[in-house]
Design a protein around this motif. Structure first.
Motif, PDB file in Angstrom:
ATOM      1  N   LYS A   1       0.824  -1.224   0.000  1.00  0.00           N
ATOM      2  CA  LYS A   1       0.000   0.000   0.000  1.00  0.00           C
ATOM      3  C   LYS A   1       0.853   1.266   0.000  1.00  0.00           C
ATOM      4  O   LYS A   1       0.426   2.318   0.478  1.00  0.00           O
ATOM      5  N   THR A   2       2.068   1.175  -0.545  1.00  0.00           N
ATOM      6  CA  THR A   2       2.922   2.342  -0.692  1.00  0.00           C
ATOM      7  C   THR A   2       3.373   2.439  -2.150  1.00  0.00           C
ATOM      8  O   THR A   2       3.116   1.544  -2.953  1.00  0.00           O
ATOM      9  N   SER A   3       4.054   3.532  -2.483  1.00  0.00           N
ATOM     10  CA  SER A   3       4.575   3.697  -3.835  1.00  0.00           C
ATOM     11  C   SER A   3       5.863   4.491  -3.789  1.00  0.00           C
ATOM     12  O   SER A   3       6.111   5.243  -2.846  1.00  0.00           O
ATOM     13  N   LYS A   4       6.680   4.321  -4.812  1.00  0.00           N
ATOM     14  CA  LYS A   4       7.926   5.070  -4.951  1.00  0.00           C
ATOM     15  C   LYS A   4       8.149   5.428  -6.410  1.00  0.00           C
ATOM     16  O   LYS A   4       7.614   4.770  -7.314  1.00  0.00           O
ATOM     17  N   SER A   5       8.981   6.435  -6.623  1.00  0.00           N
ATOM     18  CA  SER A   5       9.369   6.834  -7.966  1.00  0.00           C
ATOM     19  C   SER A   5      10.753   6.275  -8.260  1.00  0.00           C
ATOM     20  O   SER A   5      11.720   6.586  -7.570  1.00  0.00           O
ATOM     21  N   PHE A   6      10.835   5.432  -9.288  1.00  0.00           N
ATOM     22  CA  PHE A   6      12.091   4.816  -9.709  1.00  0.00           C
ATOM     23  C   PHE A   6      12.681   5.660 -10.834  1.00  0.00           C
ATOM     24  O   PHE A   6      12.036   5.868 -11.869  1.00  0.00           O
ATOM     25  N   HIS A   7      13.916   6.130 -10.643  1.00  0.00           N
ATOM     26  CA  HIS A   7      14.542   7.039 -11.597  1.00  0.00           C
ATOM     27  C   HIS A   7      15.568   6.290 -12.452  1.00  0.00           C
ATOM     28  O   HIS A   7      16.405   5.547 -11.922  1.00  0.00           O
ATOM     29  N   ILE A   8      15.485   6.519 -13.760  1.00  0.00           N
ATOM     30  CA  ILE A   8      16.396   5.867 -14.707  1.00  0.00           C
ATOM     31  C   ILE A   8      16.996   6.933 -15.611  1.00  0.00           C
ATOM     32  O   ILE A   8      16.275   7.687 -16.272  1.00  0.00           O
ATOM     33  N   ASP A   9      18.309   6.981 -15.664  1.00  0.00           N
ATOM     34  CA  ASP A   9      19.017   7.927 -16.520  1.00  0.00           C
ATOM     35  C   ASP A   9      19.018   7.409 -17.959  1.00  0.00           C
ATOM     36  O   ASP A   9      19.587   6.359 -18.257  1.00  0.00           O
ATOM     37  N   ILE A  10      18.359   8.142 -18.859  1.00  0.00           N
ATOM     38  CA  ILE A  10      18.313   7.746 -20.270  1.00  0.00           C
ATOM     39  C   ILE A  10      18.993   8.805 -21.141  1.00  0.00           C
ATOM     40  O   ILE A  10      18.633   8.988 -22.313  1.00  0.00           O
ATOM     41  N   SER A  11      19.983   9.485 -20.595  1.00  0.00           N
ATOM     42  CA  SER A  11      20.644  10.582 -21.302  1.00  0.00           C
ATOM     43  C   SER A  11      21.358  10.138 -22.573  1.00  0.00           C
ATOM     44  O   SER A  11      21.624  10.960 -23.464  1.00  0.00           O
ATOM     45  N   LYS A  12      21.685   8.841 -22.672  1.00  0.00           N
ATOM     46  CA  LYS A  12      22.376   8.356 -23.867  1.00  0.00           C
ATOM     47  C   LYS A  12      21.453   8.254 -25.074  1.00  0.00           C
ATOM     48  O   LYS A  12      21.923   8.055 -26.206  1.00  0.00           O
ATOM     49  N   ILE A  13      20.147   8.371 -24.851  1.00  0.00           N
ATOM     50  CA  ILE A  13      19.178   8.265 -25.936  1.00  0.00           C
ATOM     51  C   ILE A  13      19.024   9.626 -26.613  1.00  0.00           C
ATOM     52  O   ILE A  13      18.747  10.633 -25.952  1.00  0.00           O
ATOM     53  N   PRO A  14      19.183   9.719 -27.945  1.00  0.00           N
ATOM     54  CA  PRO A  14      19.016  11.007 -28.629  1.00  0.00           C
ATOM     55  C   PRO A  14      17.550  11.436 -28.638  1.00  0.00           C
ATOM     56  O   PRO A  14      16.645  10.595 -28.558  1.00  0.00           O
ATOM     57  N   PRO A  15      17.298  12.724 -28.725  1.00  0.00           N
ATOM     58  CA  PRO A  15      15.910  13.207 -28.778  1.00  0.00           C
ATOM     59  C   PRO A  15      15.155  12.581 -29.946  1.00  0.00           C
ATOM     60  O   PRO A  15      15.626  12.571 -31.082  1.00  0.00           O
ATOM     61  N   ASP A  16      13.977  12.045 -29.636  1.00  0.00           N
ATOM     62  CA  ASP A  16      13.144  11.414 -30.669  1.00  0.00           C
ATOM     63  C   ASP A  16      11.901  10.867 -29.976  1.00  0.00           C
ATOM     64  O   ASP A  16      11.752  10.966 -28.757  1.00  0.00           O
ATOM     65  N   LYS A  17      11.038  10.249 -30.763  1.00  0.00           N
ATOM     66  CA  LYS A  17       9.869   9.576 -30.225  1.00  0.00           C
ATOM     67  C   LYS A  17      10.126   8.070 -30.192  1.00  0.00           C
ATOM     68  O   LYS A  17      10.661   7.505 -31.146  1.00  0.00           O
ATOM     69  N   TYR A  18       9.706   7.445 -29.075  1.00  0.00           N
ATOM     70  CA  TYR A  18      10.048   6.044 -28.855  1.00  0.00           C
ATOM     71  C   TYR A  18       8.842   5.257 -28.362  1.00  0.00           C
ATOM     72  O   TYR A  18       7.943   5.792 -27.700  1.00  0.00           O
ATOM     73  N   ASN A  19       8.835   3.965 -28.687  1.00  0.00           N
ATOM     74  CA  ASN A  19       8.021   2.983 -27.977  1.00  0.00           C
ATOM     75  C   ASN A  19       8.887   2.383 -26.880  1.00  0.00           C
ATOM     76  O   ASN A  19      10.089   2.148 -27.091  1.00  0.00           O
ATOM     77  N   ALA A  20       8.315   2.129 -25.740  1.00  0.00           N
ATOM     78  CA  ALA A  20       9.100   1.625 -24.620  1.00  0.00           C
ATOM     79  C   ALA A  20       8.347   0.516 -23.902  1.00  0.00           C
ATOM     80  O   ALA A  20       7.115   0.516 -23.826  1.00  0.00           O
ATOM     81  N   VAL A  21       9.122  -0.427 -23.399  1.00  0.00           N
ATOM     82  CA  VAL A  21       8.594  -1.466 -22.517  1.00  0.00           C
ATOM     83  C   VAL A  21       9.226  -1.250 -21.147  1.00  0.00           C
ATOM     84  O   VAL A  21      10.453  -1.248 -21.018  1.00  0.00           O
ATOM     85  N   ILE A  22       8.393  -1.035 -20.158  1.00  0.00           N
ATOM     86  CA  ILE A  22       8.873  -0.835 -18.791  1.00  0.00           C
ATOM     87  C   ILE A  22       8.590  -2.101 -18.003  1.00  0.00           C
ATOM     88  O   ILE A  22       7.462  -2.621 -18.016  1.00  0.00           O
ATOM     89  N   ILE A  23       9.601  -2.605 -17.315  1.00  0.00           N
ATOM     90  CA  ILE A  23       9.489  -3.869 -16.587  1.00  0.00           C
ATOM     91  C   ILE A  23       9.930  -3.652 -15.142  1.00  0.00           C
ATOM     92  O   ILE A  23      11.021  -3.126 -14.893  1.00  0.00           O
ATOM     93  N   ALA A  24       9.078  -4.043 -14.209  1.00  0.00           N
ATOM     94  CA  ALA A  24       9.437  -4.042 -12.791  1.00  0.00           C
ATOM     95  C   ALA A  24       9.623  -5.484 -12.360  1.00  0.00           C
ATOM     96  O   ALA A  24       8.723  -6.320 -12.529  1.00  0.00           O
ATOM     97  N   THR A  25      10.804  -5.782 -11.798  1.00  0.00           N
ATOM     98  CA  THR A  25      11.144  -7.152 -11.412  1.00  0.00           C
ATOM     99  C   THR A  25      11.606  -7.165  -9.971  1.00  0.00           C
ATOM    100  O   THR A  25      12.500  -6.389  -9.597  1.00  0.00           O
ATOM    101  N   ASP A  26      11.007  -8.045  -9.151  1.00  0.00           N
ATOM    102  CA  ASP A  26      11.419  -8.105  -7.754  1.00  0.00           C
ATOM    103  C   ASP A  26      12.559  -9.099  -7.574  1.00  0.00           C
ATOM    104  O   ASP A  26      13.044  -9.707  -8.543  1.00  0.00           O
TER     105      ASP A  26
END
Length: 266
Positions: free
Chosen positions: A224-249
């Protein structure tokens, strides 16, 4: 009355330094797998690194936290999954001499019958306090508190067959100090504490080519809690993308989400 304050760094570092030279030496998350009617013992190792004596008070509270970075400290029994009644401290106040180390002990007594399987939790607050000083403006004395920190005590009861239930609350990209950061808010809707990692796979929307996979640090997530997970994607050039986000315990339970993202050139 609920006190709403921003998330302490003490809840994510492996150890924490308090003002006035107080240091917690053995971690800020104590996790136990427990059974009915059993007693478990733990300790909090504390050091005063200052050249002056330091008073410290120790007490229990309930708490929850949220992906916006806030945390709610509340009185015992505010949380219906509290274990504050199970925990007994060997002291609520101590004075450490200069450079002194000590240990505060606690016992966790599990009831003979627990309502339902899952994680129960609270925090042990370690709070340095200033010496008692005369109040020049009023009769009596003042006791001024210094920064306090929380040691999580998590008890997992009959949890072997319980799976986490993670939900993605939001996904956005922010620019911080010249870096593009994907911020993924994940909530634990289940009954068991887990420690997930978030990963993001990025694909060019025009040609479908995969351009990279990036991951966050693992973070503990109570029910019953939540957190914000931060991921540095600075290596990706500006553009539009499709993304798959995966949370794994830590037990390889995985949860996925497909999204469209834009890395802007700004």
């Amino acid at each position: 009355m609920i006190k709403r304050i921003f998330f302490f760094i003490s809840l994510i570092l492996p150890f924490a330094v308090l003002q006035a030279g107080i240091v917690i030496l053995n971690g800020l998350t104590h996790n136990y797998k427990v059974e009915n009617g059993q007693v478990y013992k733990g300790k909090i190792a504390i050091e005063n690194t200052d050249n002056q004596p330091q008073n410290v008070k120790i007490f229990l509270q309930d708490f929850t936290y949220h992906a916006d970075g806030s945390i709610n400290f509340t009185a015992p029994h505010t949380n219906d999954k509290t274990n504050t009644d199970w925990i007994r401290l060997n002291t609520n106040f101590l004075t450490l001499k200069a450079k002194e180390k000590t240990e505060v002990y606690y016992e966790i007594t599990i009831p003979n019958q627990v309502a339902k399987p899952g994680s129960y939790w609270s925090v042990i607050i370690v709070e340095p306090v200033e010496d008692v000083k005369p109040n020049e403006n009023k009769d009596g004395v003042n006791i001024t508190s210094i920064v306090r920190y929380a040691i999580q005590v998590i008890t997992d009861y009959d949890s072997e067959n319980i799976k986490p239930d993670l939900k993605f609350e939001s996904v956005k990209i922010d620019k911080e100090e010249g870096r593009h950061i994907a911020k993924i808010a994940i909530a634990n809707k289940g009954e068991i504490y887990c420690k997930p990692t978030a990963a993001i796979e990025m694909y060019n929307r025009k040609n479908g080519q995969k351009v990279g996979t990036f991951s966050s640090q693992a973070m503990g997530l109570l029910p019953k809690t939540s957190k914000s997970f931060h991921i540095d994607i600075s290596k990706i050039p500006p553009d539009k993308y499709n993304a798959v986000i995966i949370a794994t315990d830590e037990d390889e339970n995985a949860f996925a989400l497909n999204v469209e993202l834009e890395v802007k050139n700004d």
